[in-house]
Design a protein around this motif. Structure first.
Motif, mmCIF file in Angstrom:
data_model
loop_
_atom_site.group_PDB
_atom_site.id
_atom_site.type_symbol
_atom_site.label_atom_id
_atom_site.label_comp_id
_atom_site.label_asym_id
_atom_site.label_seq_id
_atom_site.Cartn_x
_atom_site.Cartn_y
_atom_site.Cartn_z
ATOM 1 N N HIS A 27 0.823 -1.219 0.000
ATOM 2 C CA HIS A 27 0.000 0.000 0.000
ATOM 3 C C HIS A 27 0.855 1.267 0.000
ATOM 4 N N ASP A 29 0.550 4.042 -1.349
ATOM 5 C CA ASP A 29 -0.187 5.311 -1.237
ATOM 6 C C ASP A 29 -0.229 5.807 0.204
ATOM 7 N N GLU A 32 2.278 8.532 1.093
ATOM 8 C CA GLU A 32 2.160 9.840 0.445
ATOM 9 C C GLU A 32 1.519 10.861 1.386
ATOM 10 N N SER A 196 -6.516 6.976 2.910
ATOM 11 C CA SER A 196 -5.267 6.222 2.979
ATOM 12 C C SER A 196 -4.368 6.683 4.115
#
Length: 214
Positions: A27, A29, A32, A196
């Protein structure tokens, strides 16, 4: 080699492949993220620091939830200081958990703004993660999915505080670990939310998550 042995070898090979593939779902993301004034660049510095600390100081295998919980909380206290803001604390918590391959799922309370809810009523903000415990224990015999909870203490507004609440004043972060256990199963709570990254309080509420007197 007999036909039965060949079948067993093939099944073992397939199990090894599936085990390896399950460890590859990282994962990306979730790396970020930014946390209010804590930029993504700063978060990545914390992530690198967390991974370096774990590589140097943690045992190769972690077989029990108690050991992992102790390691996580000790590392968190090492990486923050009394002046750390709630934003820095949440970013550090996320970096430590991402460092071991944990996957962020949800934030509670599940209201529109959990920080406003806790600011008004008191309590804790809880960030739920899951982890493939085989990342830590190689082959864990009782299941694969573990449950990790990072909690940030908000205002103490209840007249019936527990000993745990008194031990962890406003602004504290505490991490809890649950390994899979067939005799004490993890509740059906490990569902992915819409975001996320863990949320942070807005500037109007952030003072409710600093230690009192800060």
């Amino acid at each position: 080699m007999s036909h039965r042995v060949k079948i067993l070898c093939f099944m073992a090979f397939v199990a090894l492949i599936l085990h390896t593939v399950s460890l590859l779902d990282t994962h990306p993301d979730q790396d970020e993220c930014a946390f209010g004034p804590v930029s993504n660049q700063r978060y990545r510095e914390l992530l690198a620091e967390a991974e370096k600390y774990q590589w140097r100081n943690w045992p190769f295998l972690i077989w029990t939830e108690g050991t992992l919980q102790q390691l996580l909380n000790a590392q968190f206290l090492t990486m923050i200081n009394d002046a750390s803001s709630p934003y820095e604390k949440i970013a550090t918590m996320h970096a430590i958990l991402r460092g071991i391959g944990a996957d962020f799922l949800y934030i509670q309370p599940s209201s529109t703004d959990p920080f406003a809810y806790v600011s008004e009523r008191g309590g804790w903000i809880s960030f739920g993660y899951q982890i493939n415990v085989n990342r830590l224990a190689l082959f864990y015999p009782f299941g694969r999915t573990g449950w990790l909870i990072g909690s940030l203490a908000g205002p103490k507004r209840s007249s019936s505080l527990t000993d745990f609440d008194r031990k962890h004043p406003q602004g504290d972060v505490h991490l809890v670990v649950h390994y899979p256990n067939p005799f004490d199963p993890i509740p059906d709570i490990l569902h992915r939310g819409p975001k996320s990254c863990p949320g942070v309080p807005n500037s109007d509420l952030v003072s409710n998550f600093f230690p009192t007197g800060k």
